[in-house]
Design an enzyme around this catalytic site. Sequence first.
Site, short mmCIF file in Angstrom:
data_model
loop_
_atom_site.label_atom_id
_atom_site.label_comp_id
_atom_site.label_asym_id
_atom_site.label_seq_id
_atom_site.Cartn_x
_atom_site.Cartn_y
_atom_site.Cartn_z
N TYR A 141 0.83 -1.22 0.00
CA TYR A 141 0.00 0.00 0.00
C TYR A 141 0.86 1.27 0.00
O TYR A 141 0.39 2.35 -0.33
CB TYR A 141 -0.94 0.03 1.22
CG TYR A 141 -2.04 -1.00 1.18
CD1 TYR A 141 -2.12 -1.93 0.16
CD2 TYR A 141 -3.02 -1.04 2.17
CE1 TYR A 141 -3.12 -2.89 0.13
CE2 TYR A 141 -4.03 -1.99 2.14
CZ TYR A 141 -4.06 -2.92 1.12
OH TYR A 141 -5.06 -3.86 1.09
N LYS A 190 3.22 -15.52 2.01
CA LYS A 190 3.14 -16.25 0.74
C LYS A 190 4.58 -16.58 0.36
O LYS A 190 5.08 -16.22 -0.72
CB LYS A 190 2.42 -15.36 -0.30
CG LYS A 190 2.06 -16.04 -1.59
CD LYS A 190 0.93 -17.04 -1.45
CE LYS A 190 0.69 -17.72 -2.80
NZ LYS A 190 -0.10 -18.96 -2.67
N ASP A 222 -3.42 -18.13 1.26
CA ASP A 222 -4.58 -18.77 0.62
C ASP A 222 -5.14 -19.86 1.53
O ASP A 222 -6.36 -20.00 1.69
CB ASP A 222 -4.24 -19.31 -0.77
CG ASP A 222 -2.83 -19.90 -0.87
OD1 ASP A 222 -2.08 -19.82 0.12
OD2 ASP A 222 -2.49 -20.44 -1.94
N ASP A 246 -5.50 -6.78 5.74
CA ASP A 246 -6.70 -6.05 5.33
C ASP A 246 -7.80 -7.05 4.96
O ASP A 246 -8.94 -6.96 5.40
CB ASP A 246 -6.32 -5.18 4.10
CG ASP A 246 -7.38 -4.15 3.78
OD1 ASP A 246 -8.40 -4.10 4.48
OD2 ASP A 246 -7.19 -3.40 2.80
N ASP A 250 -11.14 -8.68 7.57
CA ASP A 250 -12.55 -8.55 7.18
C ASP A 250 -13.23 -9.91 7.18
O ASP A 250 -14.39 -10.05 7.56
CB ASP A 250 -12.68 -7.92 5.78
CG ASP A 250 -12.78 -6.40 5.86
OD1 ASP A 250 -12.35 -5.84 6.89
OD2 ASP A 250 -13.30 -5.78 4.91
#
Length: 358
Positions: A141, A190, A222, A246, A250
Amino acid sequence: MYRIAVLPGDGIGPEVIEEGLKVLKAVEEKYGLRFDIKKYPFGGEAIDKYGEPYPEETRNGCLSSDAVLLGAVGGPKWDGLEGDKRPEAGLLALRKSLGVYANLRPAVLYPSLKEVSPLKNELLENGLDILVVRELIGGIYFGPKGTEALEYGFRAYDTEVYETQEIERIAVIAFEAALRRRKKITSVDKANVLESSRLWRKTVEEVAKRYPEVELNHMYVDNCAMQLVKNPFQFDVILTNNMFGDILSDEAAQIVGSIGILPSASLRGDRVGLYEPIHGSAPDIAGKKIANPLATILSVAMMLQYSFGEEEAAQDIRKAVERALEEGFRTADLGKGIVLSTEEMGDKVVEYIKGVIF
Ligand code: NAD
């Protein structure tokens, strides 16, 4: 004396903040604490007043406080503005200016709310308690980004960059939090594909050596997305980078039901912190007096715990919220029960804190 900058913001922001302040006042009286509270314009309200979402007056107020309590920002009125002029741009600027690199999002399912979870599992009877620790001011980001014209179309890129020191400091926050919980960390990356994830994993393993009593395991992002739905009970603390955090926070939030009950804290390893509900300004229900104030009230509890070390007062607030839910009190978003307005729910929590209701 604790100095608190309060940014009510837009939409339901001011409505839920009002209830958070009510609860703060109740613990101030009960525990003999002293809060110096000052309100500042932020988001859409500040754009209307000063033409920018995070004006100097607000920045100075926040930087000279021990903690910042934020409602929410944004709304259709400001949606047409350019990216850096929008209320949401103020959020990134606020986090960056405070240097709060660690975002703590507890996803707690109260047994009394198990029917609002989309998961069907008899283990939900015992509730669920996961803490997502997300790196907040680094990674993709904030890395180099751009858009270049090509002969045909464009090339756009964002870059995931992490340095050892950025990973170390967020890992320390996660390990310290784990010590106060069930002492288990799942670090999510990852590393099978990304170089930055391999540095992440190596650095987290180094930090883990300082915390032998905490169990550490690694999981690819994943797989973690899958495991959260399949068996969320295996998690205690999830430690991860900005983008994975992020998304996963959620997902964890949805598992425990309404967005209206989830608080968050953003920290930088000392006393200063930013506390806010994870929901937005909910323009669809603003002014209807039905917004759930519990996420903000629980954010106040996090502020007392992390910025002020007032563990007992924080626990008192959490118990009062749990009790109100157990007794069947609900705001409209929580489904069936004794449905209360925003203000009535705030009053109910205050009554339990004061011990008016037994
Ligand atoms: P939202 O979280 O505001 O609302 C999503 C849904 O959840 C809506 O149906 C809303 O009514 C409901 N909801 C949210 N909070 C609730 C509460 N306390 N009680 C009951 N119901 C609640 O997300 P959105 O609709 O995607 O965004 C609305 C605005 O908020 C946008 O401008 C967005 O950019 C902004 N936003 C701000 C923040 C923030 O300030 N941190 C975070 C997310 C979104």
